[in-house]
Design an enzyme around this catalytic site. Structure first.
Site, PDB file in Angstrom:
ATOM      1  N   GLY A  65       0.779  -1.022   0.091  1.00 26.33           N
ATOM      2  CA  GLY A  65       0.071  -0.192   0.113  1.00 26.33           C
ATOM      3  C   GLY A  65       1.058   1.261   0.103  1.00 26.33           C
ATOM      4  O   GLY A  65       2.147   1.307  -0.080  1.00 26.33           O
TER       5      GLY A  65
ATOM      6  N   ILE B 253       1.581   3.626   2.180  1.00 26.08           N
ATOM      7  CA  ILE B 253       2.667   3.844   3.536  1.00 26.08           C
ATOM      8  C   ILE B 253       3.579   2.668   3.442  1.00 26.08           C
ATOM      9  O   ILE B 253       4.667   2.816   3.671  1.00 26.08           O
ATOM     10  CB  ILE B 253       1.486   3.901   4.802  1.00 26.08           C
ATOM     11  CG1 ILE B 253       0.762   5.248   4.884  1.00 26.08           C
ATOM     12  CG2 ILE B 253       2.824   4.146   5.982  1.00 26.08           C
ATOM     13  CD1 ILE B 253      -0.135   5.304   5.973  1.00 26.08           C
TER      14      ILE B 253
ATOM     15  N   LYS C 210      -9.317   2.029   5.743  1.00 31.79           N
ATOM     16  CA  LYS C 210      -8.843   3.439   6.341  1.00 31.79           C
ATOM     17  C   LYS C 210      -9.961   4.835   5.933  1.00 31.79           C
ATOM     18  O   LYS C 210      -9.606   5.855   5.971  1.00 31.79           O
ATOM     19  CB  LYS C 210      -7.471   3.839   5.814  1.00 31.79           C
ATOM     20  CG  LYS C 210      -7.210   4.227   4.386  1.00 31.79           C
ATOM     21  CD  LYS C 210      -6.030   4.305   4.090  1.00 31.79           C
ATOM     22  CE  LYS C 210      -5.606   4.757   2.518  1.00 31.79           C
ATOM     23  NZ  LYS C 210      -4.317   5.390   2.234  1.00 31.79           N
TER      24      LYS C 210
ATOM     25  N   SER D 118      -3.975   6.164  14.095  1.00 30.48           N
ATOM     26  CA  SER D 118      -4.348   7.116  13.632  1.00 30.48           C
ATOM     27  C   SER D 118      -4.804   8.276  14.498  1.00 30.48           C
ATOM     28  O   SER D 118      -4.987   8.301  15.693  1.00 30.48           O
ATOM     29  CB  SER D 118      -5.551   7.065  12.950  1.00 30.48           C
ATOM     30  OG  SER D 118      -6.184   8.064  12.327  1.00 30.48           O
TER      31      SER D 118
ATOM     32  N   THR E 206      -7.249  10.078  14.352  1.00 33.39           N
ATOM     33  CA  THR E 206      -8.700  10.147  14.613  1.00 33.39           C
ATOM     34  C   THR E 206      -9.014   9.470  16.075  1.00 33.39           C
ATOM     35  O   THR E 206     -10.097   9.743  16.317  1.00 33.39           O
ATOM     36  CB  THR E 206      -9.529   9.395  13.367  1.00 33.39           C
ATOM     37  OG1 THR E 206      -8.804   7.771  13.514  1.00 33.39           O
ATOM     38  CG2 THR E 206      -9.197   9.786  12.020  1.00 33.39           C
TER      39      THR E 206
ATOM     40  N   TYR F  67     -14.122   4.051  11.966  1.00 35.49           N
ATOM     41  CA  TYR F  67     -12.560   3.842  11.516  1.00 35.49           C
ATOM     42  C   TYR F  67     -11.987   4.215  12.877  1.00 35.49           C
ATOM     43  O   TYR F  67     -11.018   3.382  13.165  1.00 35.49           O
ATOM     44  CB  TYR F  67     -12.301   4.575  10.423  1.00 35.49           C
ATOM     45  CG  TYR F  67     -10.765   4.956  10.151  1.00 35.49           C
ATOM     46  CD1 TYR F  67     -10.169   3.559   9.868  1.00 35.49           C
ATOM     47  CD2 TYR F  67     -10.030   6.069  10.500  1.00 35.49           C
ATOM     48  CE1 TYR F  67      -8.616   3.781   9.728  1.00 35.49           C
ATOM     49  CE2 TYR F  67      -8.811   6.110  10.476  1.00 35.49           C
ATOM     50  CZ  TYR F  67      -8.068   5.014   9.902  1.00 35.49           C
ATOM     51  OH  TYR F  67      -6.595   5.281   9.700  1.00 35.49           O
TER      52      TYR F  67
ATOM     53  N   LYS G 178      -9.283   1.951  15.524  1.00 37.26           N
ATOM     54  CA  LYS G 178      -7.718   2.100  15.687  1.00 37.26           C
ATOM     55  C   LYS G 178      -7.753   2.229  17.265  1.00 37.26           C
ATOM     56  O   LYS G 178      -6.809   1.706  17.567  1.00 37.26           O
ATOM     57  CB  LYS G 178      -7.382   3.207  14.925  1.00 37.26           C
ATOM     58  CG  LYS G 178      -7.265   3.231  13.562  1.00 37.26           C
ATOM     59  CD  LYS G 178      -6.214   2.088  13.170  1.00 37.26           C
ATOM     60  CE  LYS G 178      -5.876   2.285  11.542  1.00 37.26           C
ATOM     61  NZ  LYS G 178      -4.998   1.106  11.082  1.00 37.26           N
TER      62      LYS G 178
ATOM     63  N   GLY H 276     -18.393  13.176  10.809  1.00 38.14           N
ATOM     64  CA  GLY H 276     -17.126  12.659  11.213  1.00 38.14           C
ATOM     65  C   GLY H 276     -15.994  13.322  11.292  1.00 38.14           C
ATOM     66  O   GLY H 276     -14.894  13.263  11.589  1.00 38.14           O
ATOM     67  N   ASP H 277     -16.054  14.613  10.613  1.00 35.96           N
ATOM     68  CA  ASP H 277     -14.894  15.519  10.374  1.00 35.96           C
ATOM     69  C   ASP H 277     -14.965  16.438  11.421  1.00 35.96           C
ATOM     70  O   ASP H 277     -15.922  16.978  12.082  1.00 35.96           O
ATOM     71  CB  ASP H 277     -15.153  16.231   9.030  1.00 35.96           C
ATOM     72  CG  ASP H 277     -14.623  15.550   7.764  1.00 35.96           C
ATOM     73  OD1 ASP H 277     -13.991  14.303   8.040  1.00 35.96           O
ATOM     74  OD2 ASP H 277     -14.682  15.766   6.764  1.00 35.96           O
TER      75      ASP H 277
END
Length: 345
Positions: A19, A21, A93, A133, A135, A157, A161, A307-308
């Site tokens: 991927g 990363i 993700k 993350s 998040t 999500y 995590k 969610g932001d």
């Protein structure tokens, strides 16, 4: 940047290693003298990345096609390749998709990690760098975000995590109490990785329509997509658009290498923010990308996305001090490298 030393954990198993990363981390590790084995199921990656890693490094990386939820196959793979440590990057993700498919996210991200831990335990591999993350912090109570900020993820999500981090910390404590071979775990809380390798051979190239800002901007700038939707123009920020801590993917990859060096000398579970400590708005990113590419990026401001948060950026001082790591590349570097990669597609 982290300076390499003669540490242990020289043979590294990368889940999700093809991927975005993972591929950059593989290059960073190979160039530092590590042996790398990649394990991936192509859910959001392409097989050609193996060839591109070889073109950059001169090494053909051993590759295993598999799913992290296949515990038996994982354990066999770890034993076969005599792995010393694992960098766990396999997982879903997309914040938006996690709302519509939460079971899928918990299955892949939480159940998948438990499967991997079982396999590692069976193979007597106790060193892990985990892809976490920012998040997990949820709505910031203060900025910049340090590792001691309360965690309160506001989307599936992020919760996947956070739950995984809690499992890892519990595992480390249990190992200490039972006086077993200790677990050595670093949870790296990424902020917003962007950019690409200087070769232009690897970068962020998701399957389907991108869900992250930079690859979407790149496809608009190159004419593949007609315009960018900016989710929210009425946040309490300098220009009304969301502010994020964007970190160059090469700096992020170096952070994984630094974490392995740290774990060679430290047991237990540890959390580190990987970010620059600087926040940029969506409009600032678009302007920087237009300068780097010489192309216009049409956009439309639409309603906020569930969610932001308005703003999110790191206090990276713990990673600076304890890992000996620091993000060095600028927003201009990020946009220029991303455009170079996009132009090569």
């Amino acid at each position: 940047m982290y300076k390499e030393n003669d540490s242990v954990n020289r043979k590294v198993f990368l889940t999700g290693g093809l991927g975005y990363i993972g591929s950059h981390t593989a290059v960073s590790l190979i160039e530092a003298g590590y042996s790398v084995v990649i394990y991936d199921n192509f859910s959001n990656s392409k097989k050609e990345v193996i060839d591109r890693i070889e073109l950059i490094t001169g090494f053909r990386v051993p590759f295993i096609e598999g799913d992290v939820r296949d515990t038996v196959y994982l354990e066999k793979s770890l034993k076969k390749h005599e792995v010393d440590s694992v960098i766990h990057l396999a997982g879903l993700k997309s914040v938006g998709e996690s709302f519509s498919k939460p079971i899928k996210y918990y299955d892949n991200n939480v159940v998948g990690t438990v499967s991997l831990l079982k396999a590692m335990n069976g193979a007597q591999v106790r060193t892990m760098v985990f892809s976490s993350s920012a998040t997990i912090y949820g709505v910031p109570k203060y900025l910049p975000l340090g590792e001691d900020h309360p965690t309160c993820a506001i989307n599936p999500y992020g919760r996947s995590k956070l739950q995984t981090e809690e499992i890892l910390f519990d595992l480390a404590v249990a190992g200490i109490q039972a006086e077993q071979l200790p677990w050595c775990i670093a949870s790296l809380r990424y902020f917003n990785p962007v950019g690409a390798h200087s070769s232009g051979l690897i970068g962020e190239n998701p399957n389907g329509i991108p869900t992250n800002l930079m690859p979407y901007v790149g496809r608009v700038a190159s004419g593949v997509l007609p315009k960018l939707n900016i989710f929210g123009g009425d946040y309490d920020t300098q220009d009304g658009t969301g502010v994020r801590d964007y970190i160059h993917i090469v700096d992020l990859a170096e952070g994984h290498k630094a974490a392995l060096g740290f774990l060679a000398k430290h047991s237990g579970a540890h959390a580190f923010n990987l970010g620059t400590g600087v926040g940029y708005s969506v409009l600032e990113v678009i302007e920087a990308y237009e300068r780097a590419s010489g192309q216009s990026v049409p956009y439309e401001i639409v309603s906020r996305r569930t969610g932001d948060v308005a703003a999110c950026y790191a206090n990276p001082s713990k990673a600076n001090k304890e890992l000996g790591w620091r993000a060095l590349l600028t927003l201009e570097d990020m946009c220029a490298s991303a455009w170079n990669f996009q132009s090569n597609q």
